[in-house]
Design an enzyme around this catalytic site. Structure first.
Site, short mmCIF file in Angstrom:
data_model
loop_
_atom_site.label_atom_id
_atom_site.label_comp_id
_atom_site.label_asym_id
_atom_site.label_seq_id
_atom_site.Cartn_x
_atom_site.Cartn_y
_atom_site.Cartn_z
N ARG A 15 -2.64 126.26 -64.34
CA ARG A 15 -3.20 125.45 -65.41
C ARG A 15 -2.11 124.54 -65.99
O ARG A 15 -0.93 124.65 -65.64
CB ARG A 15 -3.79 126.32 -66.51
CG ARG A 15 -2.78 127.26 -67.16
CD ARG A 15 -3.40 128.16 -68.21
NE ARG A 15 -2.37 128.92 -68.93
CZ ARG A 15 -2.60 129.66 -69.98
NH1 ARG A 15 -3.84 129.75 -70.47
NH2 ARG A 15 -1.62 130.32 -70.59
N ASP A 36 0.86 131.65 -59.12
CA ASP A 36 0.68 132.04 -60.51
C ASP A 36 0.22 133.49 -60.56
O ASP A 36 -0.29 134.01 -59.56
CB ASP A 36 -0.37 131.15 -61.20
CG ASP A 36 -0.16 131.02 -62.70
OD1 ASP A 36 -0.07 132.06 -63.38
OD2 ASP A 36 -0.08 129.89 -63.20
N ASP A 53 3.94 137.08 -59.36
CA ASP A 53 4.63 137.46 -60.59
C ASP A 53 6.10 137.11 -60.37
O ASP A 53 6.77 137.74 -59.55
CB ASP A 53 4.45 138.95 -60.85
CG ASP A 53 5.25 139.46 -62.05
OD1 ASP A 53 6.07 138.70 -62.62
OD2 ASP A 53 5.09 140.64 -62.41
N VAL A 54 6.59 136.12 -61.08
CA VAL A 54 7.93 135.61 -60.80
C VAL A 54 9.03 136.61 -61.12
O VAL A 54 10.19 136.41 -60.74
CB VAL A 54 8.21 134.28 -61.54
CG1 VAL A 54 7.25 133.20 -61.08
CG2 VAL A 54 8.16 134.46 -63.05
N ASN A 80 8.39 126.42 -62.49
CA ASN A 80 7.71 125.93 -63.69
C ASN A 80 7.16 127.04 -64.57
O ASN A 80 6.92 126.83 -65.76
CB ASN A 80 6.56 124.99 -63.27
CG ASN A 80 5.70 124.57 -64.44
OD1 ASN A 80 6.10 123.78 -65.27
ND2 ASN A 80 4.50 125.15 -64.51
N TYR A 145 12.65 132.96 -76.64
CA TYR A 145 12.30 131.80 -75.81
C TYR A 145 13.48 130.85 -75.69
O TYR A 145 13.87 130.43 -74.59
CB TYR A 145 11.09 131.08 -76.41
CG TYR A 145 10.70 129.83 -75.67
CD1 TYR A 145 9.96 129.91 -74.50
CD2 TYR A 145 11.05 128.57 -76.14
CE1 TYR A 145 9.59 128.76 -73.81
CE2 TYR A 145 10.68 127.41 -75.47
CZ TYR A 145 9.94 127.52 -74.30
OH TYR A 145 9.58 126.38 -73.63
N LYS A 149 15.74 129.85 -72.30
CA LYS A 149 15.77 128.49 -71.76
C LYS A 149 17.19 127.92 -71.75
O LYS A 149 17.55 127.15 -70.85
CB LYS A 149 14.82 127.59 -72.56
CG LYS A 149 13.35 127.90 -72.36
CD LYS A 149 12.91 127.66 -70.92
CE LYS A 149 11.39 127.80 -70.77
NZ LYS A 149 10.94 127.48 -69.40
N THR A 180 -0.77 121.62 -73.56
CA THR A 180 -1.14 122.60 -72.55
C THR A 180 -1.65 123.84 -73.26
O THR A 180 -1.45 124.02 -74.46
CB THR A 180 0.06 122.99 -71.67
OG1 THR A 180 0.96 123.80 -72.42
CG2 THR A 180 0.79 121.76 -71.14
#
Length: 235
Positions: A15, A36, A53-54, A80, A145, A149, A180
Site C-alpha cells: 500500500r 510485504d 517479514d523483513v 521501503n 522511530y 532511521k 499514506t
C-alpha cells in the site's frame, strides 16, 4: 542493461508509498517482486507478490530465491518497509523501541545481505533505502522511530562506501509528510495545516525510480530529501 532486463525487489509494497514505487518501476519497464507482510495484489504478470517479514533472515532468503526463480536475476533492492511508532521517552517500552529498530534498520540490513550475491553479479545494480526527515531533524516523541532511521541513514552511507568497489550504488530517500496509511487522518490534517499540503506517494516513487535508473549512474551515497521544504520550515 535496459530497464526490461532489470528486476527490483520492493518491501512494504502492499500500500501507500511501496505500492506507488512498484507501479512506477513497472511503468519504467522493471520486473518487480512486491513484498510485504500484508497481502499484495499483483497488477500484472511483471509483478511477483511475495509475503515477507523483513525482520526474518529466512524469509529474506526465500524472497530473493523466489524472485530469481521467477525472473532469472535481481538487480535492484528498494528497502521501503517501515513502521512509525511514537511515544514520549518516559512512556516508551523496550518492546516498542526494539520493534522499530528491527523493522526500520535490521530489515534493510538483512535485505542487503540476502540480495548481495545477486547484486554483485548484476550490471547497474542499485539499492535505495527509505529513510525519513526524522533522520535529519529531531522530533519529540520519536525516540524509537527517529533513532532507527538515523541508524538506517548511517547504514546507507557505510553500504555505499563498502559496495562501491562492486559497482553497487546505494542511496537513500528522505520522505517528509506523505499522504499514506502510515499517517492517521488527524495527523494528516495537522501536517497539512502546517505545511500547505502533504506529499503524494508517487512523488517519493519518482525519486526512487530516478535513483535506481541509469540517469543516476554516477550517484551513490546520496540523500534525496522529498519533503516539500518541511525541514526548512521548522525553526
Amino acid at each position: 542493461m535496459t530497464t526490461a532486463d532489470r528486476v527490483a525487489l520492493v518491501t512494504g509494497a502492499a500500500r501507500g508509498q511501496g505500492a506507488a514505487i512498484v507501479s512506477r518501476l513497472r511503468a519504467d519497464g522493471f520486473l518487480v517482486a512486491a513484498c510485504d507482510v500484508l497481502d499484495v495484489e499483483a497488477q500484472d504478470d511483471g509483478v511477483l507478490a511475495l509475503t515477507l517479514d523483513v525482520t526474518s533472515e529466512q524469509q529474506w532468503r526465500r524472497a530473493v530465491d523466489a524472485t530469481v526463480a521467477r525472473f532469472g536475476r535481481l538487480t535492484t533492492l528498494v528497502n521501503n518497509a517501515g513502521v512509525l511508532h511514537r511515544a514520549a521517552l518516559a512512556d516508551e517500552t523496550a518492546k516498542g523501541f526494539e520493534n522499530s529498530w528491527r523493522v526500520n534498520c535490521l530489515g534493510p540490513f538483512l535485505g542487503i545481505q540476502a540480495a548481495l550475491a545477486q547484486l554483485r553479479a548484476a550490471e547497474g545494480a542499485a539499492i535505495v533505502n527509505t529513510c525519513s526527515t526524522g533522520a535529519i531533524r529531531a522530533f519529540p516523541n520519536h525516540a524509537a522511530y527517529g533513532s532507527s532511521k538515523w541508524a538506517l541513514r548511517g547504514l546507507t552511507q557505510i553500504a555505499a562506501a563498502e559496495l562501491a568497489r562492486d559497482d553497487i550504488r546505494v542511496n537513500a530517500v528522505f520522505p517528509g509528510p506523505i499522504a499514506t496509511p502510515m499517517l492517521d487522518g488527524a495527523t494528516q490534517s495537522r501536517l497539512s495545516a502546517s505545511f500547505g499540503r502533504l506529499g503524494r506517494p508517487v512523488e517519493v516513487a519518482d525519486a526512487v525510480v530516478f535513483l535506481v535508473s541509469d540517469r543516476a549512474s554516477f550517484i551513490t551515497g546520496s540523500e534525496l530529501v522529498v519533503d516539500g521544504g518541511q525541514c526548512l520550515r521548522i525553526g
